[in-house]
Design a protein around this motif. Structure first.
Motif, PDB file in Angstrom:
ATOM      1  N   ILE A   8      -4.786   1.680  -2.791  1.00 20.07           N
ATOM      2  CA  ILE A   8      -4.821   1.017  -1.484  1.00 20.07           C
ATOM      3  C   ILE A   8      -5.399  -0.401  -1.581  1.00 20.07           C
ATOM      4  N   SER A   9      -6.319  -0.631  -2.488  1.00 28.42           N
ATOM      5  CA  SER A   9      -7.082  -1.881  -2.495  1.00 28.42           C
ATOM      6  C   SER A   9      -6.248  -3.132  -2.719  1.00 28.42           C
ATOM      7  N   ALA A  10      -5.251  -3.114  -3.586  1.00 26.03           N
ATOM      8  CA  ALA A  10      -4.456  -4.326  -3.845  1.00 26.03           C
ATOM      9  C   ALA A  10      -3.717  -4.754  -2.579  1.00 26.03           C
ATOM     10  N   GLY A  11      -3.076  -3.795  -1.919  1.00 23.71           N
ATOM     11  CA  GLY A  11      -2.351  -4.116  -0.686  1.00 23.71           C
ATOM     12  C   GLY A  11      -3.287  -4.519   0.437  1.00 23.71           C
ATOM     13  N   LEU A  12      -4.434  -3.864   0.506  1.00 23.49           N
ATOM     14  CA  LEU A  12      -5.422  -4.188   1.532  1.00 23.49           C
ATOM     15  C   LEU A  12      -5.983  -5.597   1.316  1.00 23.49           C
ATOM     16  N   TYR A  13      -6.194  -5.951   0.069  1.00 18.40           N
ATOM     17  CA  TYR A  13      -6.675  -7.291  -0.273  1.00 18.40           C
ATOM     18  C   TYR A  13      -5.662  -8.341   0.186  1.00 18.40           C
ATOM     19  N   ILE A  68       0.838  -1.203   0.000  1.00 19.11           N
ATOM     20  CA  ILE A  68       0.000   0.000   0.000  1.00 19.11           C
ATOM     21  C   ILE A  68       0.873   1.254   0.000  1.00 19.11           C
ATOM     22  N   PHE A  69       1.835   1.317   0.921  1.00 14.58           N
ATOM     23  CA  PHE A  69       2.683   2.506   1.010  1.00 14.58           C
ATOM     24  C   PHE A  69       3.581   2.661  -0.213  1.00 14.58           C
TER      25      PHE A  69
END
Length: 190
Positions: free
Chosen positions: A130-135, A115-116
């Motif tokens: 953000i969504s790919a890292g959050l997933y 995400i970062f």
């Protein structure tokens, strides 16, 4: 880890269930043979029982004629051997119960890093970045916790069965010692 947990859990459950079945007629058959003084028939009877109970009682029959304390000690040792066979590889499940959530946490950290990194490259804090890292973070956490919970549950269920065997075999050992100390007292016809 999940596949290993399930395969070890099933294998150990089937093994433990098979060896902890107790045939109540075993002690009665033993009693009738021992009352008649026929140790060889008693040994033959108990040798046909391929359970953990049978192995412990067999050790007792094989040591008949020695002091009761030695018979009890040998039966206790046989009990510990049987428990050791049941507990083999159970420690793996306990370890997986602790490691799986930790590995899930490593995946969580990886997702946060992603995400970062995505934000630092695009300089945009959008849901797409953000969504790919959050997933990744959520899948890793969920998978780690799921495997850990399953391993933890199987580990404690199997240990509960083994604990139940431990209590029951103590009663069987006591009954056996009572049979060899007072073989005619249980027979009301004599």
């Amino acid at each position: 880890m999940l596949f290993y947990t399930i395969s070890v859990g099933i294998e150990k459950f089937l093994y433990i269930r098979r060896v902890t079945r107790f045939d109540a007629s075993l002690l009665n058959d033993m009693r009738s043979n021992l009352v008649q003084g026929n140790v060889e028939n008693a040994l033959s009877t108990v040798s046909r029982d391929k359970t953990a109970y049978g192995n412990v009682i067999k050790e007792g029959v094989q040591t008949i004629g020695r002091p009761v304390s030695e018979i009890e000690s040998n039966m206790e040792k046989a009990t510990n051997i049987e428990i050791g066979k049941m507990e083999k590889n159970l420690g793996h499940l306990g370890m997986i119960a602790g490691l799986a959530p930790t590995l899930g946490f490593v995946g969580t950290i990886s997702g946060v890093i992603k995400i970062f990194y995505s934000i630092s490259i695009t300089e945009n804090v959008s849901i797409g970045n953000i969504s790919a890292g959050l997933y990744e973070k959520m899948i890793a956490s969920g998978a780690g916790l799921t495997v850990g919970i399953i391993a933890f549950a199987i580990y404690h269920i199997l240990n509960g069965i083994i604990d139940n065997y431990t209590l029951n075999v103590q009663k069987v050992n006591m009954d056996f010692v009572n049979i060899i100390q007072r073989p005619n007292h249980g027979d009301k016809t004599k």
